[in-house]
Structures are given as structure tokens and as C-alpha cells.
Design an enzyme around this catalytic site. Structure first.
Site, mmCIF file in Angstrom:
data_model
loop_
_atom_site.group_PDB
_atom_site.id
_atom_site.type_symbol
_atom_site.label_atom_id
_atom_site.label_comp_id
_atom_site.label_asym_id
_atom_site.label_seq_id
_atom_site.Cartn_x
_atom_site.Cartn_y
_atom_site.Cartn_z
ATOM 1 N N GLU A 169 -33.699 21.227 -12.832
ATOM 2 C CA GLU A 169 -32.733 20.341 -13.477
ATOM 3 C C GLU A 169 -31.486 20.179 -12.615
ATOM 4 O O GLU A 169 -30.363 20.392 -13.058
ATOM 5 C CB GLU A 169 -32.337 20.808 -14.884
ATOM 6 C CG GLU A 169 -31.661 19.691 -15.678
ATOM 7 C CD GLU A 169 -31.356 20.050 -17.133
ATOM 8 O OE1 GLU A 169 -31.015 21.191 -17.409
ATOM 9 O OE2 GLU A 169 -31.459 19.134 -17.983
ATOM 10 N N ARG A 216 -23.516 23.560 -11.948
ATOM 11 C CA ARG A 216 -23.499 23.098 -10.551
ATOM 12 C C ARG A 216 -22.885 24.111 -9.594
ATOM 13 O O ARG A 216 -22.837 23.900 -8.398
ATOM 14 C CB ARG A 216 -22.744 21.777 -10.460
ATOM 15 C CG ARG A 216 -23.355 20.736 -11.397
ATOM 16 C CD ARG A 216 -22.761 19.364 -11.265
ATOM 17 N NE ARG A 216 -23.366 18.467 -12.258
ATOM 18 C CZ ARG A 216 -23.255 17.149 -12.258
ATOM 19 N NH1 ARG A 216 -22.559 16.552 -11.326
ATOM 20 N NH2 ARG A 216 -23.845 16.421 -13.187
HETATM 21 ZN ZN LIG Z 1 -32.712 17.765 -18.281
#
Ligand SMILES: [Zn+2]
Length: 339
Positions: A283, A289
Site C-alpha cells: 500500500e 510514509r
Molecule cells: Zn489501500
């Protein structure tokens, strides 16, 4: 090959967000606004620029080969506006995904979002799925189990409401990732609680109803490592035994990605869930992040954890490649045709 089954186009060129903002403003002024699909002016160079420094860069750095790529999930926003709103928006989003895949055919494979809308039927979703798979070469779809955006007032996934979609998926031989969008209920954080709660909810709806046995070819990917499912495997299995639910039968239908962002979580996932039901996913670029200050690596670099999870070469190859081709036969056919 190393195939990542869970990537989103989260880095869209600004014109896309501007089109959506104007659409949202129009339905805020008039909830019945129909509008027109119109066009979103984005050049091929802008698309290249949007992925070169993000998804493509990370794919190369981390050593993955191909990402199954779908529209930004939190932007699907099925609760916004009416069915026309979702229809125009979904078509644009899916066409942008097709363009990314056309520019980078060996790096990305397309998965579509569907124009769902609270209170509306699924005709538009079925039509868009048929268009994307039949005319545009898509290999799967994302289905939002809660198009109300966090209120869950629509029918559960076993309800006959959903059956036209399950029938179409079976006929086209494509799987669905059961993936919610942003929540507009402030009790839930979108990627922290709404996503993981929805993953667990989809699993429970399948387990308690047993409806999937009526659809032998129906395949769902439960994202984000299956929500609470692997961690509470014993709870669900025990409940199934108490209630006569077919726990083992779900193995033919439910698959879990590896979007779990720490080593102990991945170790538990591969220990608990049968290997044939696990699909590699990260993902990215998604909910997390940053870089873990302890390991010095990105939290969402899930390949690192899998490579350290003590799997046999055979099991690792199944998770990275073989299982994904089995769940996405249209992708397998495209890869074989290109080989
Ligand atoms: Zn997703």
C-alpha cells in the site's frame, strides 16, 4: 516476479483534485446536481512526473517488479453527492489508472474503483466493472463495503443487494479488494480505525453468513493484513465452532495482503494464515510514509519484513507471485502473453 497487490494512485496531478473540488462544491450547492463528466486536463508528462518520484522510485528501490494499481482509496468518497457524482468521478479515476498503466505497462496493472453511492443500486457499479475489465483490460476492482463513509447504514455484504456485483465478478473472473474510503464520521480515523474496522467487518460478514459458498469463484482480498483477523484468528475460529459457521470454507474465498508495518506483525501473519491465502502488498504510497527511527527503513517497506520472516523460498515465491496470479487470473494471462 515480485508483485505488489496493493498500490494506489495517491500522487495525482493537481488538476485531478481541482476537478473533484469543483464537483464537490456543485453538489454542496445542490445535492441533486447531475453535472457532466467533462474532461480533466492532465498531460502524459504530468502523469510520469507524478509517479516517477514516488511509486515507481519506491518500487525500484525496494525491488518489486509490478504493482497492482488502483485509484486513491480515501478519495473514492462514495458518500459525497449522489450516484452521478460517483459515476463521473469513478470513470475519470479509472481512466487515469489506465493511462498510468499504458505509460508503464511492465510496472503497473490496473484495478478500478466503482461508482457506488448510498441508497443507490449497483447497476452503475456493475456497468463500470464491465467497462473496465471488458474494454480497458483491468484485472480487479475495489469494493467499498460502507459507501456511507463510516455510518454503516447500508446492507451488509451478504445481502442480496450485492449479488449482481458478485455475479459479475465471478463471470469476469476478477477479485475485489474490500476497501473502504475516507470516513465522514468523526468517531473514526480514516486509515487508523475505519480501514482496519472495515477489514475485520468484511471478514465477519463473510463468516457469519456463509454466503460465499453460493459463489464458488468469488475472491476477496482483505487488505491491511486482514485488520484484526490474523491476530484474533483463535477468537474467530472458536466462534465459528460454537455457531456452526464454516471457517475453513473461507479459505477458498478470502486472501490477506501484507500491509502490516512491523516485523512482529508480519511474522504473526505468515505464522497464522495459510501461505496460499497471503498476497504481497505494501500500500505505497499510502497511510504511513515515514521511516522507522529504530530500523532506519520505511515502515511500509513490507518486502523487508517478508524477506526476514523465515519463509521457505517456495512459500515466499507463492506470496510474491504464485498466489497473486491465482487470485488475479487476468493479470496472469497478461503476464504470460507478454512473456
Ligand atoms: Zn489501500
Amino acid at each position: 516476479m515480485i508483485i505488489d497487490c496493493h498500490g494506489h494512485y495517491t500522487t495525482l496531478p493537481p488538476a485531478v483534485g481541482e476537478w473533484r473540488d469543483a464537483q464537490v462544491a456543485a453538489v454542496e450547492r445542490d445535492p441533486d446536481h447531475v453535472g457532466e463528466k467533462g474532461t480533466i486536463d492532465v498531460s502524459d508528462d504530468q502523469i510520469r512526473e507524478s509517479v516517477e518520484g514516488a511509486q515507481l522510485k519506491l518500487q525500484r528501490e525496494r525491488g518489486a517488479d509490478l504493482t497492482i494499481f488502483s485509484p486513491r482509496a480515501s478519495w473514492m468518497g462514495h458518500h459525497i453527492g449522489n450516484e452521478h457524482t460517483s459515476q463521473h468521478w469513478s470513470q475519470h479515476q479509472n481512466e487515469l489508472i489506465r493511462r498510468v498503466c499504458d505509460l508503464y505497462p511492465s510496472n503497473f496493472a490496473p484495478v478500478c474503483q466503482l461508482p457506488q453511492s448510498p441508497g443507490a443500486g449497483l447497476d452503475a457499479a456493475v456497468a463500470e466493472l464491465e467497462r473496465c475489465v471488458g474494454e480497458m483490460g483491468f484485472v480487479g476492482c475495489n469494493v467499498n463495503p460502507d459507501p456511507t463513509g463510516g455510518f454503516w447504514t447500508g446492507p451488509p455484504l451478504w445481502d442480496r443487494y450485492w449479488w449482481p456485483l458478485w455475479e459479475t465478478m465471478c463471470a469476469l473472473d476478477v477479485p475485489a479488494m474490500i476497501h473502504v474510503s475516507a470516513t465522514c464520521n468523526e468517531n473514526f480515523h480514516t486509515t487508523g480505525s475505519h480501514y482496519l474496522g472495515a477489514d475485520t467487518t468484511a471478514f465477519m460478514q463473510a463468516l457469519t453468513s456463509g454466503f460465499m459458498s453460493d459463489f464458488p469463484g468469488l475472491r476477496w482480498i482483505i487488505p491491511h493484513g486482514g485488520g484484526a483477523v490474523p491476530y484474533h484468528w483463535g477468537r474467530f475460529k472458536g466462534m465459528a465452532e460454537d455457531n456452526g459457521w464454516d471457517f475453513a470454507g473461507l479459505g477458498d474465498h478470502l486472501f490477506y495482503d501484507t500491509c502490516v508495518y512491523h516485523q512482529p506483525g508480519i511474522d504473526l501473519l505468515v505464522d497464522v494464515v495459510p501461505v496460499e491465502n497471503i498476497l504481497f502488498g505494501s500500500e505505497m504510497v499510502g497511510a504511513v510514509r515515514g521511516i522507522d527511527p529504530v530500523s532506519g527503513h520505511h515502515y511500509d517497506d513490507t518486502k523487508r519484513y517478508l524477506d526476514r520472516a523465515g519463509l521457505t523460498d517456495e512459500d515466499r515465491a507463492a506470496i510474491y507471485d504464485g498466489n497473486i496470479r491465482r487470485v488475479y487470473p487476468r493479470l496472469a494471462a497478461q503476464l504470460e502473453a507478454d512473456a
